[in-house]
Design a protein around this motif. Structure first.
Motif, PDB file in Angstrom:
ATOM      1  N   PHE A 109      16.687 -14.375 -15.872  1.00  0.00           N
ATOM      2  CA  PHE A 109      17.463 -15.617 -16.655  1.00  0.00           C
ATOM      3  C   PHE A 109      18.151 -15.154 -17.644  1.00  0.00           C
ATOM      4  N   TYR A 110      17.225 -14.685 -18.624  1.00  0.00           N
ATOM      5  CA  TYR A 110      17.766 -14.161 -20.024  1.00  0.00           C
ATOM      6  C   TYR A 110      18.940 -13.216 -19.670  1.00  0.00           C
ATOM      7  N   GLN A 111      18.731 -12.160 -19.370  1.00  0.00           N
ATOM      8  CA  GLN A 111      19.664 -11.041 -19.293  1.00  0.00           C
ATOM      9  C   GLN A 111      21.038 -11.584 -18.718  1.00  0.00           C
ATOM     10  N   TYR A 112      20.991 -12.148 -17.823  1.00  0.00           N
ATOM     11  CA  TYR A 112      22.440 -12.740 -17.248  1.00  0.00           C
ATOM     12  C   TYR A 112      22.994 -13.970 -17.677  1.00  0.00           C
ATOM     13  N   LEU A 113      21.906 -14.646 -18.602  1.00  0.00           N
ATOM     14  CA  LEU A 113      22.638 -15.788 -19.137  1.00  0.00           C
ATOM     15  C   LEU A 113      23.479 -15.199 -20.460  1.00  0.00           C
ATOM     16  N   MET A 114      22.605 -14.101 -21.029  1.00  0.00           N
ATOM     17  CA  MET A 114      23.362 -13.457 -22.298  1.00  0.00           C
ATOM     18  C   MET A 114      24.724 -12.688 -21.547  1.00  0.00           C
ATOM     19  N   TYR A 115      24.532 -11.968 -20.687  1.00  0.00           N
ATOM     20  CA  TYR A 115      25.780 -11.381 -19.954  1.00  0.00           C
ATOM     21  C   TYR A 115      26.971 -12.189 -19.737  1.00  0.00           C
ATOM     22  N   ALA A 116      26.600 -13.542 -19.081  1.00  0.00           N
ATOM     23  CA  ALA A 116      27.801 -14.502 -18.906  1.00  0.00           C
ATOM     24  C   ALA A 116      28.290 -15.176 -19.914  1.00  0.00           C
ATOM     25  N   THR A 117      27.654 -14.997 -21.157  1.00  0.00           N
ATOM     26  CA  THR A 117      28.194 -15.857 -22.437  1.00  0.00           C
ATOM     27  C   THR A 117      28.805 -14.915 -23.229  1.00  0.00           C
ATOM     28  N   SER A 118      28.263 -13.372 -23.205  1.00  0.00           N
ATOM     29  CA  SER A 118      28.717 -12.586 -24.175  1.00  0.00           C
ATOM     30  C   SER A 118      30.059 -11.542 -23.904  1.00  0.00           C
ATOM     31  N   TRP A 119      29.722 -11.099 -22.553  1.00  0.00           N
ATOM     32  CA  TRP A 119      30.793 -10.325 -21.960  1.00  0.00           C
ATOM     33  C   TRP A 119      32.137 -10.723 -21.963  1.00  0.00           C
ATOM     34  N   ALA A 120      33.078 -10.034 -22.159  1.00  0.00           N
ATOM     35  CA  ALA A 120      34.406 -10.593 -22.028  1.00  0.00           C
ATOM     36  C   ALA A 120      34.721 -10.908 -20.635  1.00  0.00           C
ATOM     37  N   PHE A 121      35.484 -11.782 -20.356  1.00  0.00           N
ATOM     38  CA  PHE A 121      35.828 -12.319 -19.055  1.00  0.00           C
ATOM     39  C   PHE A 121      36.036 -11.183 -18.005  1.00  0.00           C
ATOM     40  N   GLY A 122      35.404 -11.051 -16.858  1.00  0.00           N
ATOM     41  CA  GLY A 122      35.698  -9.780 -16.058  1.00  0.00           C
ATOM     42  C   GLY A 122      35.284 -10.163 -14.621  1.00  0.00           C
ATOM     43  N   PRO A 123      35.195  -8.991 -13.718  1.00  0.00           N
ATOM     44  CA  PRO A 123      35.072  -9.464 -12.478  1.00  0.00           C
ATOM     45  C   PRO A 123      33.600  -9.664 -12.075  1.00  0.00           C
ATOM     46  N   LEU A 124      32.494  -9.517 -12.943  1.00  0.00           N
ATOM     47  CA  LEU A 124      31.178  -9.712 -12.650  1.00  0.00           C
ATOM     48  C   LEU A 124      31.002 -10.791 -13.130  1.00  0.00           C
ATOM     49  N   LEU A 125      31.703 -11.785 -13.777  1.00  0.00           N
ATOM     50  CA  LEU A 125      31.148 -13.335 -14.234  1.00  0.00           C
ATOM     51  C   LEU A 125      30.567 -14.140 -13.142  1.00  0.00           C
ATOM     52  N   PRO A 126      31.138 -14.209 -11.751  1.00  0.00           N
ATOM     53  CA  PRO A 126      30.279 -14.902 -10.992  1.00  0.00           C
ATOM     54  C   PRO A 126      29.029 -14.517 -10.536  1.00  0.00           C
ATOM     55  N   LEU A 127      28.960 -13.122 -10.656  1.00  0.00           N
ATOM     56  CA  LEU A 127      27.614 -12.518 -10.189  1.00  0.00           C
ATOM     57  C   LEU A 127      26.413 -12.778 -11.419  1.00  0.00           C
ATOM     58  N   PHE A 128      26.896 -12.780 -12.643  1.00  0.00           N
ATOM     59  CA  PHE A 128      26.194 -13.224 -13.814  1.00  0.00           C
ATOM     60  C   PHE A 128      25.611 -14.492 -13.495  1.00  0.00           C
ATOM     61  N   ILE A 129      26.724 -15.489 -13.321  1.00  0.00           N
ATOM     62  CA  ILE A 129      26.073 -16.957 -13.136  1.00  0.00           C
ATOM     63  C   ILE A 129      25.299 -16.925 -12.188  1.00  0.00           C
ATOM     64  N   GLY A 130      25.738 -16.481 -10.969  1.00  0.00           N
ATOM     65  CA  GLY A 130      24.721 -16.775  -9.877  1.00  0.00           C
ATOM     66  C   GLY A 130      23.228 -16.167  -9.961  1.00  0.00           C
TER      67      GLY A 130
END
Length: 290
Positions: free
Chosen positions: A99-120
């Motif tokens: 939860f922590y890792q991918y909440l951080m990834y979803a909110t800090s990485w520049a918009f890209g193709p992995l965003l839907p996976l991070f949110i999921g």
């Protein structure tokens, strides 16, 4: 519950593998942010348009997730199928890490193709945390951990971790607020600092207080925190080593501190989970889970 955790493991494996093996050719361009910060950002791969330093750290984090966190989640599945209390506590810690890792990834990485996976990933992990907690009898957790529970050491470590994070990040925020060009690596704000100060520091302090007072919820939080905390500390060590290998400049103080945290949390985790009596299981929770 096991199926949900399998789904999280599969998504973690996919996200981390893509981050490692589809990161592009390493090309970068020079840029100056609107605040005047000079940095280099990558131009290819799934992490394109992120600062080189951020990508270097992310690769180390992804390696830990792929090599350690994902197999650990898969190893917990047979325990979840059996309704094991220890299995649920262990899975709870890993879901907290995801939860922590991918909440951080979803909110800090520049918009890209992995965003839907991070949110999921962070949404599914949060749902799993709520589900597992709803099936756990707190009294059973306290009885399972028993008199061998390292209460004082756990309280001390929680307080130290909270103070270290508080000191590191409030100083970083204060320096940034005083500077016309804060070190943001091209981002708009300090996401990691916001998450740590708003989530991790309160979690550590609450765990310390409830554990010191021998509250059953403190035992559960401790069982969660040793797993999540170890995974986070070890991932940060991998992140710093990756950045060192790419940039050639080590951050030795942070490397030493988080290595010590990882070692202490792994020791406390072994004490807790080996002390938990296998015969004490929350059978009612097992029925609810099924």
């Amino acid at each position: 519950m096991a199926a949900l955790c399998f789904g999280v493991a599969a998504m973690m494996g996919a996200a981390s593998a893509l981050g490692i093996f589809a990161r592009g050719d390493g090309d970068a361009q020079h840029a100056t942010s609107i605040r005047g910060e000079v940095f280099h950002y990558t131009t290819s791969g799934v992490y394109a348009f992120n600062a080189e330093r951020v990508v270097a750290e992310g690769i180390g984090w992804d390696w830990f997730t792929l090599a350690v966190a994902t197999p650990a989640m898969l190893a917990a599945l047979p325990l979840l199928v059996r309704g094991s209390l220890r299995g649920r506590m262990f899975a709870l810690g890993l879901l907290g890490y995801a939860f922590y890792q991918y909440l951080m990834y979803a909110t800090s990485w520049a918009f890209g193709p992995l965003l839907p996976l991070f949110i999921g990933l962070y949404a599914t992990s949060l749902a799993g945390i709520v589900w597992i907690v709803s099936t756990i009898d707190l009294g059973a957790v306290a009885r399972a951990l028993g008199p061998g529970f390292p209460r004082r050491r756990m309280v001390a470590l929680c307080c130290v971790m909270a103070l270290v994070l508080l000191g590191m990040w409030t100083q970083r925020v204060a320096v940034g607020l005083r500077s016309e060009t804060p070190q943001l690596f091209g981002m708009t704000t300090m996401v990691v600092q916001a998450l740590d100060l708003g989530l991790i520091v309160p979690l550590c302090l609450w765990t310390a207080v409830t554990t010191w007072r021998r509250r059953p919820v403190g035992y559960l939080l401790s069982a969660l925190l040793v797993v999540k905390g170890f995974a986070m500390a070890a991932a940060i060590v991998a992140m710093l080593l990756s950045a060192w290998a790419i940039e050639g400049t080590p951050e030795l103080p942070a490397l030493i501190v988080f290595s010590l945290f990882a070692a202490m949390l792994s020791w406390l985790g072994l004490r807790m989970y080996t002390a938990a009596a296998p015969r004490i299981e929350d059978r009612h929770a097992e029925i609810v889970a099924v």
